[in-house]
Design a protein around this motif. Structure first.
Motif, mmCIF file in Angstrom:
data_model
loop_
_atom_site.group_PDB
_atom_site.id
_atom_site.type_symbol
_atom_site.label_atom_id
_atom_site.label_comp_id
_atom_site.label_asym_id
_atom_site.label_seq_id
_atom_site.Cartn_x
_atom_site.Cartn_y
_atom_site.Cartn_z
ATOM 1 N N PHE A 46 -3.310 0.087 -11.187
ATOM 2 C CA PHE A 46 -2.214 -0.228 -10.274
ATOM 3 C C PHE A 46 -2.598 -1.310 -9.274
ATOM 4 O O PHE A 46 -1.763 -2.138 -8.895
ATOM 5 N N TRP A 47 -3.846 -1.320 -8.809
ATOM 6 C CA TRP A 47 -4.255 -2.365 -7.867
ATOM 7 C C TRP A 47 -4.199 -3.748 -8.514
ATOM 8 O O TRP A 47 -3.944 -4.741 -7.839
ATOM 9 N N SER A 48 -4.475 -3.832 -9.826
ATOM 10 C CA SER A 48 -4.341 -5.116 -10.517
ATOM 11 C C SER A 48 -2.900 -5.595 -10.460
ATOM 12 O O SER A 48 -2.629 -6.765 -10.185
ATOM 13 N N LEU A 49 -1.967 -4.674 -10.699
ATOM 14 C CA LEU A 49 -0.552 -5.025 -10.584
ATOM 15 C C LEU A 49 -0.194 -5.392 -9.145
ATOM 16 O O LEU A 49 0.617 -6.297 -8.910
ATOM 17 N N ALA A 50 -0.819 -4.719 -8.187
ATOM 18 C CA ALA A 50 -0.527 -4.996 -6.775
ATOM 19 C C ALA A 50 -0.989 -6.393 -6.367
ATOM 20 O O ALA A 50 -0.416 -6.990 -5.450
ATOM 21 N N ILE A 51 -2.019 -6.921 -7.010
ATOM 22 C CA ILE A 51 -2.414 -8.312 -6.748
ATOM 23 C C ILE A 51 -1.319 -9.256 -7.263
ATOM 24 O O ILE A 51 -0.941 -10.226 -6.589
ATOM 25 N N VAL A 52 -0.816 -8.958 -8.467
ATOM 26 C CA VAL A 52 0.270 -9.762 -9.031
ATOM 27 C C VAL A 52 1.485 -9.746 -8.095
ATOM 28 O O VAL A 52 2.142 -10.775 -7.883
ATOM 29 N N ILE A 74 -3.828 -5.014 2.264
ATOM 30 C CA ILE A 74 -4.653 -4.613 3.404
ATOM 31 C C ILE A 74 -5.961 -5.403 3.477
ATOM 32 O O ILE A 74 -6.355 -5.870 4.558
ATOM 33 N N VAL A 75 -6.651 -5.584 2.334
ATOM 34 C CA VAL A 75 -7.987 -6.202 2.364
ATOM 35 C C VAL A 75 -8.009 -7.602 1.769
ATOM 36 O O VAL A 75 -9.033 -8.295 1.858
ATOM 37 N N GLY A 76 -6.928 -8.036 1.130
ATOM 38 C CA GLY A 76 -6.912 -9.338 0.478
ATOM 39 C C GLY A 76 -7.243 -9.220 -1.006
ATOM 40 O O GLY A 76 -7.907 -8.270 -1.438
ATOM 41 N N ASP A 77 -6.800 -10.192 -1.777
ATOM 42 C CA ASP A 77 -6.973 -10.145 -3.229
ATOM 43 C C ASP A 77 -8.435 -10.225 -3.650
ATOM 44 O O ASP A 77 -8.852 -9.559 -4.602
ATOM 45 N N SER A 78 -9.218 -11.049 -2.984
ATOM 46 C CA SER A 78 -10.616 -11.220 -3.362
ATOM 47 C C SER A 78 -11.397 -9.917 -3.178
ATOM 48 O O SER A 78 -12.111 -9.466 -4.086
ATOM 49 N N ALA A 79 -11.274 -9.300 -1.999
ATOM 50 C CA ALA A 79 -11.966 -8.034 -1.753
ATOM 51 C C ALA A 79 -11.433 -6.942 -2.674
ATOM 52 O O ALA A 79 -12.197 -6.116 -3.187
ATOM 53 N N ALA A 80 -10.132 -6.937 -2.908
ATOM 54 C CA ALA A 80 -9.538 -5.932 -3.793
ATOM 55 C C ALA A 80 -10.083 -6.061 -5.207
ATOM 56 O O ALA A 80 -10.349 -5.050 -5.871
ATOM 57 N N SER A 81 -10.277 -7.288 -5.679
ATOM 58 C CA SER A 81 -10.797 -7.488 -7.035
ATOM 59 C C SER A 81 -12.209 -6.922 -7.178
ATOM 60 O O SER A 81 -12.560 -6.372 -8.235
ATOM 61 N N ARG A 82 -13.015 -7.030 -6.126
ATOM 62 C CA ARG A 82 -14.373 -6.467 -6.181
ATOM 63 C C ARG A 82 -14.329 -4.937 -6.169
ATOM 64 O O ARG A 82 -15.113 -4.283 -6.866
ATOM 65 N N ILE A 83 -13.417 -4.379 -5.400
ATOM 66 C CA ILE A 83 -13.259 -2.924 -5.380
ATOM 67 C C ILE A 83 -12.762 -2.431 -6.740
ATOM 68 O O ILE A 83 -13.214 -1.393 -7.245
ATOM 69 N N ILE A 84 -11.854 -3.184 -7.340
ATOM 70 C CA ILE A 84 -11.360 -2.835 -8.672
ATOM 71 C C ILE A 84 -12.501 -2.824 -9.680
ATOM 72 O O ILE A 84 -12.613 -1.910 -10.510
ATOM 73 N N LEU A 85 -13.373 -3.833 -9.620
ATOM 74 C CA LEU A 85 -14.507 -3.890 -10.549
ATOM 75 C C LEU A 85 -15.423 -2.693 -10.365
ATOM 76 O O LEU A 85 -15.848 -2.067 -11.357
ATOM 77 N N ALA A 86 -15.747 -2.350 -9.126
ATOM 78 C CA ALA A 86 -16.612 -1.192 -8.872
ATOM 79 C C ALA A 86 -15.975 0.080 -9.419
ATOM 80 O O ALA A 86 -16.642 0.911 -10.053
ATOM 81 N N ARG A 124 -14.141 -13.411 -10.337
ATOM 82 C CA ARG A 124 -14.460 -14.845 -10.260
ATOM 83 C C ARG A 124 -13.227 -15.662 -9.857
ATOM 84 O O ARG A 124 -13.353 -16.661 -9.137
ATOM 85 N N GLN A 125 -12.052 -15.249 -10.354
ATOM 86 C CA GLN A 125 -10.815 -15.959 -10.016
ATOM 87 C C GLN A 125 -9.734 -14.928 -9.691
ATOM 88 O O GLN A 125 -8.985 -14.514 -10.577
ATOM 89 N N PRO A 126 -9.658 -14.487 -8.439
ATOM 90 C CA PRO A 126 -8.686 -13.443 -8.067
ATOM 91 C C PRO A 126 -7.260 -13.987 -7.952
ATOM 92 O O PRO A 126 -6.660 -14.017 -6.883
ATOM 93 N N THR A 127 -6.738 -14.429 -9.090
ATOM 94 C CA THR A 127 -5.398 -15.011 -9.140
ATOM 95 C C THR A 127 -4.414 -14.012 -9.759
ATOM 96 O O THR A 127 -4.810 -13.024 -10.377
ATOM 97 N N LYS A 128 -3.131 -14.318 -9.611
ATOM 98 C CA LYS A 128 -2.112 -13.460 -10.215
ATOM 99 C C LYS A 128 -2.250 -13.417 -11.732
ATOM 100 O O LYS A 128 -2.057 -12.368 -12.361
ATOM 101 N N GLU A 129 -2.577 -14.556 -12.325
ATOM 102 C CA GLU A 129 -2.688 -14.614 -13.779
ATOM 103 C C GLU A 129 -3.818 -13.724 -14.280
ATOM 104 O O GLU A 129 -3.645 -12.957 -15.238
ATOM 105 N N LYS A 130 -4.986 -13.795 -13.632
ATOM 106 C CA LYS A 130 -6.118 -12.957 -14.028
ATOM 107 C C LYS A 130 -5.834 -11.484 -13.747
ATOM 108 O O LYS A 130 -6.253 -10.596 -14.501
#
Length: 289
Positions: free
Chosen positions: A177-183, A199-211, A252-258
């Motif tokens: 769901f967080w991946s969708l929330a970035i989109v 709340i934390v920004g897409d870049s920080a969220a992507s790292r939390i998603i990976l963990a 590496r690329q916290p974009t909507k497409e990724k």
């Protein structure tokens, strides 16, 4: 009309939830149910999930109107009237599904099916979504209860594999769901919904998603040591490896497409886990292992 019903009852995710219940039954040693009864189990979970999905759309019609992705939902467009008859209808659906589950299976199965709908409809939708960044984390328990409901139909005492599968569902929901929330970052921000990327920004969220995903994939391997076989392990490892790969790309690329690609990777990962469970247990029962 059919497309609007599929939308309001969230039947696409409902079918996936029903499949998790069947997987929960499959991994649990115990009563062997006839095929028709397993199908009914899935349908009852689908019905309870559909009732919670419709309740969610009814309650969130004001939020849906603010978000580009959801502004065409039936309660927003007026295709379905937002009168209280819908609340009575979805409550009746849940009552029927829970009552039949208790009658056909056992009270614990009925309880778990009820709790899955309750967590999504009340705890997530009403209490947490607009208030807490942990909304979807706790809301992920809805899928876990579906697994436990299916497992309890075979044995109310559950099994280690069933409990592990419920944990996998709990860990899967946030990165999905967080991946969708970035989109949909702008949508959630405009609607003032405190999703993690807002709340934390897409870049920080992507790292939390990976963990979170690494923990999820590690957990998905453990059932191999509790009765599931090589077919399951291959499916879990393949799906998990692909999901981690897409997660790394997102970091590496916290974009909507990724993020969109990662969202679909999460569905592939869970689908492979569930398919692995079903094929592995079927092969084991067929071979008499």
């Amino acid at each position: 009309m059919l497309a609007q019903l599929v939308n309001v009852f969230k039947l696409r995710i409902g079918f996936l939830i029903a499949l998790t219940a069947v997987a929960g039954y499959a991994v649990t040693p115990g009563i062997t149910l006839p095929i028709w009864q397993v199908a009914v189990l899935g349908l009852l979970v689908l019905m309870s999930s559909a009732s919670a999905g419709a309740f969610n759309q009814y309650v969130e019609r004001d939020l849906d109107a603010l978000m580009h992705r959801t502004r065409q939902r039936p309660f927003v467009t007026g295709a379905f009237s937002d009168n209280r008859l819908w609340l009575w209808g979805v409550s009746a659906m849940l009552l029927v599904s829970v009552t039949l589950a208790g009658w056909l299976f056992n009270l614990l199965t009925a309880f778990y099916i009820f709790m899955g709908a309750f967590v999504y409809a009340i705890i997530y939708t009403v209490w947490l979504k607009r208030r807490s960044v942990f909304n979807i984390v706790i809301g992920g328990l809805a899928g876990s209860f579906a697994v436990l409901g299916g497992a309890a139909a075979a044995d109310p005492g559950l099994s280690p594999a069933a409990i592990l599968l419920a944990i996998i569902l709990f860990l899967w929901t946030p990165p999905h769901f967080w991946s969708l929330a970035i989109v949909l970052h702008r949508d959630y921000a405009n609607a003032k919904v405190p999703m993690l990327p807002v709340i934390v920004g897409d870049s920080a969220a992507s790292r939390i998603i990976l963990a979170n995903t690494i923990i999820l994939v590690a957990a998905s391997i453990i059932p191999f040591f509790y009765g599931l076989g090589w077919i399951y392990l291959i499916c879990a490892a393949a799906g998990g490896g692909y999901f981690i790969f897409r997660n790394i790309e997102l970091v590496r690329q916290p974009t909507k497409e990724k993020a969109r690609v990662n969202f679909f990777a999460s569905i592939i990962q869970l689908s492979l886990v569930l398919v692995g469970v079903l094929i592995d247990t079927w092969v084991a029962s067929w071979s008499g292992v």
